[in-house]
Design an enzyme around this catalytic site. Structure first.
Site, PDB file in Angstrom:
ATOM      1  N   GLU A 179       0.568  -1.330   0.025  1.00  0.00           N
ATOM      2  CA  GLU A 179       0.101   0.044   0.053  1.00  0.00           C
ATOM      3  C   GLU A 179       0.813   1.479   0.203  1.00  0.00           C
ATOM      4  OE1 GLU A 179      -3.367  -0.787   3.080  1.00  0.00           O
ATOM      5  OE2 GLU A 179      -3.870  -1.984   2.341  1.00  0.00           O
ATOM      6  N   GLU A 298      -5.456  -8.626  -0.352  1.00  0.00           N
ATOM      7  CA  GLU A 298      -6.517  -8.041   0.907  1.00  0.00           C
ATOM      8  C   GLU A 298      -7.674  -8.325   0.249  1.00  0.00           C
ATOM      9  OE1 GLU A 298      -4.879  -4.869   3.605  1.00  0.00           O
ATOM     10  OE2 GLU A 298      -3.128  -5.030   3.460  1.00  0.00           O
TER      11      GLU A 298
END
Length: 521
Positions: A179, A298
């Site tokens: 991320e 995710e």
């Protein structure tokens, strides 16, 4: 809204029209040093059911039942401040560190060697290791690769052997950071900064082993201002050096809008389509013949604003109770729908990781010193992993009554896919292979009749099973006090009309707000 009791949802199944084969790694999960995922989750020395290495055997049994095929480790936000060296060597000599990502103290009692050892007790699960590209870079990634995978004869590979692991770990899947466009991420970067670093890291790692599978960070979510432009810029730097681009998404019911929540997969499928389009644009721009695939590493339901989702200010403690969402029947239906979305895009999604595995927004819960149990979301994941792994996804074009949602507009009540073959019948020729249908009825209060045209599947002669997650109480959940309150229920009345003929069809009624599994053989 067209959802009267007489409205019927329909689709046709024909083995001539297939999306693609399901990569087994679509049923991965995620272990991060966050909350109690590791400590008192997977790992709890002194627990009555811990083995000699401190791994909870009751948790291992549930992980095997869940059918996990890959596990991403050690983060997540945690990895962007992590020194992998802290988690190897004699346990009594390991450093205790502050983890700024989750405002916790990391003891490093559980590290890379312990993870690989625990993974070896989960048949069929392969490691998926993330490298720190937040506070570290190319050199540290190369060191970690050498320590993990080089056979012997170098300082780091010999250190691994001295630490008790003579044989290399043979890790094939590597995430290049986590991320990295998120302002919350330690060492977050611009797309250009990260793209150049990811390309440099990938190039250097391939100098050691050209056959690694490498995953570049996509944008942290569909809603990020950076989304789209981030993927394009990163891939322009690294397209021919990486194998996958990552996707992350979480959904939750907001302000009581359950109709929109049940339709979360509408947004998820739009997200997938946007990423695929961006990848293909960059491929054309770079004149590459490679089709970039997706690591959806995710995904889950996560109530990010609930108490317990954020660390307590000033509470630098070990294994705080964080993100321990208690999942309901409604949540399980949404998770089942998200699994359907993944399967419907099996031609481009190769890897997916339910985040996370134990305690932290997880299908498995534990109590320190006490039992482990299945959350409601355990069941759709375990059944989909069991019957869709290695299967071929059939193209499903739904005709369905619709309903109106505030977030997604007009949405079909039926969300469905189907697979032929798979791990349960992989040895059979296609003309004898079983078929499994996965279907969600999004209506909160009405059953949904379903008719499936089976004209292309004359070998199907019987309904093996129709089971579902549904309940009169949509907020029912499993808990420490009542660990078996929710489970799969048989659904009666599902039949085949004229099996073996050109008019063969399946008739079923999907209960209100339900995730359904229908197996045909």
């Amino acid at each position: 809204m067209s959802n009267s009791p007489t409205s019927v949802a329909r689709f046709v199944l024909d083995p001539a029209f297939q999306v693609g084969r399901v990569d087994p790694r679509m049923f991965g999960s995620f272990v991060e040093h966050l909350g109690r995922c590791v400590y008192t989750g997977i790992y709890e020395p002194g627990h009555p059911q811990a083995d000699a290495e401190g791994v909870r055997t009751d948790v291992l049994e549930l992980i095997r039942e869940l059918g996990v095929t890959a596990i991403r480790y050690p983060g997540g936000n945690f990895v962007s401040g992590y020194r992998w060296e802290d988690g190897v060597g004699p346990a009594e000599q390991r450093s205790r560190r502050l983890d700024p990502a989750w405002r916790s103290i990391e003891t490093n009692e559980f590290g890379l060697g312990e993870f690989i050892s625990a993974l070896g007790k989960m048949p069929g699960a392969e490691p998926m290791l993330a490298v720190n590209l937040g506070t570290r870079g190319v050199a540290e990634a190369l060191d970690l690769l050498e320590y993990a995978n080089h056979p012997a004869g170098t300082t780091l590979s010999d250190r691994r052997a001295a630490n008790g692991d003579k044989e290399p770990y043979g890790i094939r899947l590597w995430c290049l950071g986590n991320e990295m466009d998120g302002p919350w991420q330690i060492g977050h970067k611009t797309a250009d900064e990260y793209g150049r670093l990811a390309a440099a890291t990938a190039s250097a790692m391939r100098m050691i082993d050209p056959d690694l599978e490498l995953i570049a960070c996509g944008s942290s979510s569909h809603a990020m201002e950076t989304f789209g432009a981030w993927e394009a810029t990163v891939l322009e730097h690294a397209y021919d050096l990486v194998d996958y681009i990552s996707m992350h998404v979480y959904y939750e019911e907001k302000q009581g809008d359950r109709d929109s929540f049940l339709a979360s997969a509408v947004d998820m499928e739009a997200f997938i389509a946007d990423v695929v389009a961006t990848c293909d644009y960059v491929a054309a721009k770079c004149k590459s013949t490679k089709k970039m695939r997706i690591s959806f590493d995710e995904w889950n339901v996560w109530y990010a604003e609930r108490p317990g989702s954020k660390p307590t200010e000033g509470d630098w403690s070990v294994a705080q109770r964080l993100l321990e969402d208690l999942y309901t029947v409604t949540d399980a239906v949404v998770v089942g729908s998200m699994l359907i979305a993944l399967l419907r895009h099996a031609d481009r999604i190769a890897i997916a990781c339910l985040a996370q595995l134990v305690n932290v927004i997880a299908p498995i819960m534990t109590e320190p010193g006490g039992p482990a149990w299945r959350q409601t979301t355990f069941f759709p994941f375990a059944q989909t992993a069991k019957y869709a792994r290695d299967a071929r996804v059939l193209a499903v074009n739904v005709q369905s009554p619709t309903y109106s949602t505030a977030q997604h507009g007009e949405v079909p009540l039926l969300h469905a896919t189907a697979v032929i073959g798979g791990a349960d019948g992989e040895s059979a020729a296609e003309e004898h292979s079983p078929v499994t249908v996965f279907a969600v009825n999004r209506s909160q209060d009405r059953a949904l009749p379903l008719r499936i045209d089976l004209r292309g599947l004359p070998h199907l002669t019987r309904v093996v099973e129709h089971s579902a997650i549904h309940d009169e109480d949509p907020d029912a959940a499993n808990s420490l006090r009542d660990p078996e309150r929710v489970g799969l229920k048989p659904v009666p009345g599902t039949t085949l009309d004229e099996p073996g003929s050109a008019n063969a069809a399946l008739n079923a009624v999907l209960p209100p707000m339900s995730w359904n599994l229908i197996r045909l053989a």
